[in-house]
Design a protein around this motif. Structure first.
Motif, PDB file in Angstrom:
ATOM      1  N   PRO A 451       0.836  -1.206   0.000  1.00 28.59           N
ATOM      2  CA  PRO A 451       0.000   0.000   0.000  1.00 28.59           C
ATOM      3  C   PRO A 451       0.864   1.247   0.000  1.00 28.59           C
ATOM      4  N   GLU A 452       0.267   2.342  -0.449  1.00 26.43           N
ATOM      5  CA  GLU A 452       0.987   3.616  -0.436  1.00 26.43           C
ATOM      6  C   GLU A 452      -0.016   4.755  -0.287  1.00 26.43           C
ATOM      7  N   CYS A 453       0.448   5.859   0.330  1.00 29.25           N
ATOM      8  CA  CYS A 453      -0.362   7.083   0.342  1.00 29.25           C
ATOM      9  C   CYS A 453       0.161   7.937  -0.785  1.00 29.25           C
ATOM     10  N   VAL A 454      -0.714   8.281  -1.721  1.00 25.96           N
ATOM     11  CA  VAL A 454      -0.224   9.002  -2.893  1.00 25.96           C
ATOM     12  C   VAL A 454      -0.986  10.296  -3.136  1.00 25.96           C
ATOM     13  N   VAL A 472      -3.189   0.519  -3.393  1.00 24.88           N
ATOM     14  CA  VAL A 472      -2.340  -0.667  -3.324  1.00 24.88           C
ATOM     15  C   VAL A 472      -1.681  -0.789  -4.698  1.00 24.88           C
ATOM     16  N   ARG A 473      -0.374  -0.930  -4.698  1.00 25.61           N
ATOM     17  CA  ARG A 473       0.383  -0.850  -5.951  1.00 25.61           C
ATOM     18  C   ARG A 473       0.513  -2.160  -6.705  1.00 25.61           C
ATOM     19  N   LYS A 474       0.341  -3.282  -5.978  1.00 26.00           N
ATOM     20  CA  LYS A 474       0.529  -4.582  -6.634  1.00 26.00           C
ATOM     21  C   LYS A 474      -0.656  -5.485  -6.327  1.00 26.00           C
ATOM     22  N   PRO A 475      -1.017  -6.366  -7.267  1.00 28.77           N
ATOM     23  CA  PRO A 475      -2.108  -7.306  -6.972  1.00 28.77           C
ATOM     24  C   PRO A 475      -1.724  -8.281  -5.847  1.00 28.77           C
ATOM     25  N   VAL A 493     -14.542   2.305 -10.445  1.00 27.77           N
ATOM     26  CA  VAL A 493     -14.483   2.549  -8.999  1.00 27.77           C
ATOM     27  C   VAL A 493     -13.074   2.351  -8.444  1.00 27.77           C
ATOM     28  N   TYR A 494     -12.389   1.304  -8.898  1.00 31.73           N
ATOM     29  CA  TYR A 494     -11.135   0.940  -8.232  1.00 31.73           C
ATOM     30  C   TYR A 494      -9.873   1.236  -9.024  1.00 31.73           C
ATOM     31  N   TRP A 495      -9.995   1.384 -10.339  1.00 28.62           N
ATOM     32  CA  TRP A 495      -8.779   1.429 -11.157  1.00 28.62           C
ATOM     33  C   TRP A 495      -8.635   2.665 -12.025  1.00 28.62           C
ATOM     34  N   SER A 496      -9.449   3.687 -11.770  1.00 33.06           N
ATOM     35  CA  SER A 496      -9.343   4.857 -12.636  1.00 33.06           C
ATOM     36  C   SER A 496      -8.902   6.114 -11.890  1.00 33.06           C
ATOM     37  N   THR A 497      -8.836   6.048 -10.578  1.00 35.33           N
ATOM     38  CA  THR A 497      -8.478   7.255  -9.819  1.00 35.33           C
ATOM     39  C   THR A 497      -6.975   7.483  -9.843  1.00 35.33           C
ATOM     40  N   VAL A 498      -6.217   6.431  -9.605  1.00 34.91           N
ATOM     41  CA  VAL A 498      -4.759   6.522  -9.575  1.00 34.91           C
ATOM     42  C   VAL A 498      -4.211   5.464 -10.537  1.00 34.91           C
ATOM     43  N   SER A 501      -2.971   1.469 -10.126  1.00 35.75           N
ATOM     44  CA  SER A 501      -3.066   1.172  -8.697  1.00 35.75           C
ATOM     45  C   SER A 501      -4.515   0.903  -8.322  1.00 35.75           C
ATOM     46  N   TYR A 502      -4.666   0.049  -7.337  1.00 37.70           N
ATOM     47  CA  TYR A 502      -5.988  -0.195  -6.762  1.00 37.70           C
ATOM     48  C   TYR A 502      -6.295   0.939  -5.797  1.00 37.70           C
ATOM     49  N   PHE A 503      -7.389   1.647  -6.018  1.00 38.31           N
ATOM     50  CA  PHE A 503      -7.764   2.748  -5.130  1.00 38.31           C
ATOM     51  C   PHE A 503      -8.756   2.246  -4.092  1.00 38.31           C
ATOM     52  N   THR A 504      -8.398   2.458  -2.824  1.00 39.18           N
ATOM     53  CA  THR A 504      -9.200   1.903  -1.725  1.00 39.18           C
ATOM     54  C   THR A 504     -10.414   2.754  -1.383  1.00 39.18           C
TER      55      THR A 504
END
Ligand code: 7RM
Length: 651
Positions: A451-454, A472-475, A493-498, A501-504
């Motif tokens: 995970p990362e704060c971006v 989260v940067r990796k599956p 919802v999960y893959w277009s914000t950043v 990366s998976y956006f939580t």
């Protein structure tokens, strides 16, 4: 991204709690150095790491490829065949665990049942055979709408045994919520109970199913487990008593070898707009993720008596009452009813009665215990406890310290576990023998998790102390495979914000030690005069006032500051909601965080609108504060009457 230092004081806890030498010495992971080594290796060679873990479990056929990533679609243990039910049950039978208690169940009225792994195996086989008898096959979906009885765990394990995809709908939800969920996944059958016990009253589960099923043409059969023996209507040809079906089937049902990527379950989470999302998980990766995290985070040992207070209708119950602990052969305590029935000491009574060693509960429950008073836990011998866990929301330092002192008697590590329905298993959490804890921080990522704060704009990692989006940067193996029937929504919802990366959906910051501090859903963030306030921060400040039991804050439009803070506050028992207390609370927040975070409006209320898992539905509070009709999904709301009360409450 806000960076005003003064805002982060509440969550910038300086206290650090190190695991005791005695605890570390016996733990699966014994030191921070050992954790770091394992973590670094897992990130450097994830496939190697996960393959090693997966090999601790049973596979009918080995995988050809550990992971296959075509963003945003993951596959794990590709080509492998396994069965999660086999791993949770059958795997223990040739060992001494055969006669070990798998489920220690306590009914709300005070009855109890114990099922050994051998008992569980028999019950699951019979249940699976009844499902087969009704024509259910691999890949079919079944809705499960039950109370917290052993048959709920048995039913989902039975589905898993034959590859039927379960969709558990929490027993407190309405008939409409059930209809919507059945429609979405086209379930062929419903498994339910005649009723369930809750605060001494019968929840009429079967009546709700009757109301729902007439609107659900896909439902061919309804299986009814007898629990409360209230009168229910049985529709001939459609409805069947479980005990009658079960009497005529074989007690042997081999677990089917299933492809690792075969569907396992769908669990609906409420969307802020539109319909609930059917979070979809598959067999192999979910199994490996819940197995590993149960073992490491709860430091599970064979002697443990593990009690997770969640409902199986919530993902926590799926992963940490049933699949994860049972894959480890643990003894799981399961409780049917309310924490304050017949009195507010029910959990403590259960802990004393069964000598529970590990307790996993939610901050909302802890705040209720604080509100009810220390006298209740103090009446009981809690000395068997060795580890405490928290999940569902950021735990405010106030509640953390109380949990540590009053329940853990300062000798139990606390694991504050961050994860989601979507992640399947715990992602960020202390390892109790290794990680020094800081009240209010979920601490460090688990092995294999990145995970990362971006920063949303630059997609760069935020510097320590600055808030960003949690991604989260990796599956990882137990990640959702999608939203049932809606790949576009999944991507959006999960893959277009950043990018990549998976956006939580959560906001967080990391401190200089790399510890994660989750500040709540970013939809809930309040921006006052350009400063970013996490709801968790302001709420935590309010709750640190001695008279406050719980609070929810929201942003309301404000001409001067863009948004202003409105706080809904419930008081601890014995305090009066007087006007002067509002000024006292404003001053308190100003002192704890800064003047900008001071609530412009404070409303005292007896209760807050929450989901059954204890999450405050701030979206509904925003509607109320702005005088709007409630829009969007309300099917996960625990108690509808709270909305009406809040609307008519005086300010
Ligand atoms: C397990 C569960 C997920 C959301 C998540 C967060 C919040 C959960 C924590 C937490 C801070 C925690 N699944 N959340 N755990 N926030 N610290 N330890 O709750 O799908 O129902 O909810 O819950 O916002 O995104 S869930």
């Amino acid at each position: 991204m806000g960076k005003a230092e003064s805002f982060e004081q509440v969550l910038k806890e300086s206290r650090v709690f190190k695991p005791s030498k005695e605890f570390s010495a016996l733990a699966h992971v014994k030191s921070l150095a050992q954790y770091k080594k394992m973590y670094n290796e897992s990130i450097k060679s994830p496939d190697k790491f996960w393959a090693k873990i997966a090999k601790e479990l049973h596979w009918f056929k080995p995988w050809k490829k550990v992971s296959d990533w075509k963003e945003p679609f993951a596959k794990w243990f590709v080509g492998g065949q396994t069965n999660i039910c086999y791993n949770c049950v059958d795997r223990h039978l040739p060992t001494w665990r055969r006669n070990k208690a798998a489920i220690v169940w306590e009914g709300e009225p005070g009855d109890s049942r114990v099922l050994t792994y051998n008992d569980l195996h028999r019950e699951v086989c019979i249940f699976a055979n009844t499902l087969k008898k009704l024509g259910l096959k691999k890949g079919d979906r079944v809705a499960v709408y039950m109370g917290m009885v052993p048959e709920l765990a048995i039913a989902i394990l039975a589905c898993a045994r034959i590859g039927v995809v379960h969709s558990v709908v929490f027993g407190g939800f309405s008939a409409n919520a059930l209809v919507e969920r059945i429609h979405d996944c086209q379930a062929k059958a419903v498994i339910t109970c005649d009723g369930g016990w809750r605060r001494g009253k019968i929840v009429e589960l079967k009546a709700a199913v009757d109301e729902a099923v007439v609107k659900c043409p896909t439902i061919e059969n309804v299986v009814v487990v007898q629990r409360t023996r209230n009168n229910v209507r049985m529709e001939p040809g459609r409805d069947h008593w479980y005990h009658e079906l079960a009497a005529s089937v074989d007690a042997n049902c081999p677990a089917e070898p299933l492809d690792s990527e075969q569907g396992h379950f769908i669990l609906y989470t409420s969307g802020s707009t539109g319909k609930p999302k059917g979070i979809y998980h598959t067999v192999g990766g979910y199994m490996v993720g819940t197995y590993l995290t149960s073992k490491l985070v709860f430091d599970l040992k064979d002697e443990d008596i593990y009690f997770c207070t969640a409902d199986i209708g919530w993902v926590t119950g799926h992963s940490y009452i049933v699949y994860g602990p049972m894959a480890n052969g643990a003894t799981c305590v399961m409780y049917e009813g309310a924490p304050n029935h017949p009195e507010p000491d029910r959990f403590w009574r259960i802990i004393e009665k069964y000598r529970v060693t590990i307790l996993y509960t939610a901050p909302t429950a802890i705040r209720a215990f604080i509100k009810w008073g220390e006298q209740w836990p103090q009446k009981h011998d809690l000395s068997s406890l060795r580890l405490l866990g928290s999940v569902g929301e950021p735990i405010n330092p106030e509640a953390w310290i109380w949990y540590n002192n009053v329940i853990g008697k300062k000798k139990c590590p606390i694991v504050d576990t961050w994860w989601q329905t979507e992640t399947g298993s715990i992602m960020i959490s202390p390892l109790p023998g290794a990680t020094p804890t800081k009240p209010g921080s979920a601490t460090l990522p688990l092995p294999g998790i990145l995970p990362e704060c971006v920063n949303k704009e630059t997609n760069k990692k935020m510097p320590p102390g600055e808030k960003g989006l949690l991604v989260v940067r990796k599956p990882w193996p137990s990640m959702l495979r999608g939203i049932w029937g809606d790949n576009e929504r999944y991507k959006k919802v999960y893959w277009s914000t950043v990018k990549h990366s998976y956006f939580t959906g959560d906001g967080a910051h990391c401190d200089k030690d790399g510890y994660f501090w989750i500040t709540g859903r970013v939809d809930d963030v309040i921006i006052v005069s350009g400063h970013n306030l996490g709801t968790a921060e302001v709420e935590s400040a309010l709750v640190s006032h001695p008279k406050v039991a719980e609070s929810a804050v929201i942003g309301v439009p404000d001409e001067m500051t863009g948004q202003a803070v409105t706080a809904f506050v419930t008081l601890k028992d014995g305090n009066q909601p007087i006007e002067s207390l509002k000024d006292e609370l404003r001053a308190h927040v100003a002192k704890e965080i800064g003047a900008l975070a001071k609530p412009k409006q404070i409303r005292f209320t007896a209760s807050l609108p929450k989901t059954r898992s204890g999450k405050i539905m701030r979206r509904l509070l925003r509607d109320i504060a702005s005088g709007k009709e409630t829009v969007g999904d309300t099917t996960t709301l625990e108690d509808y009457s709270i909305l009406a009360k809040l609307r008519t409450d005086d300010e």
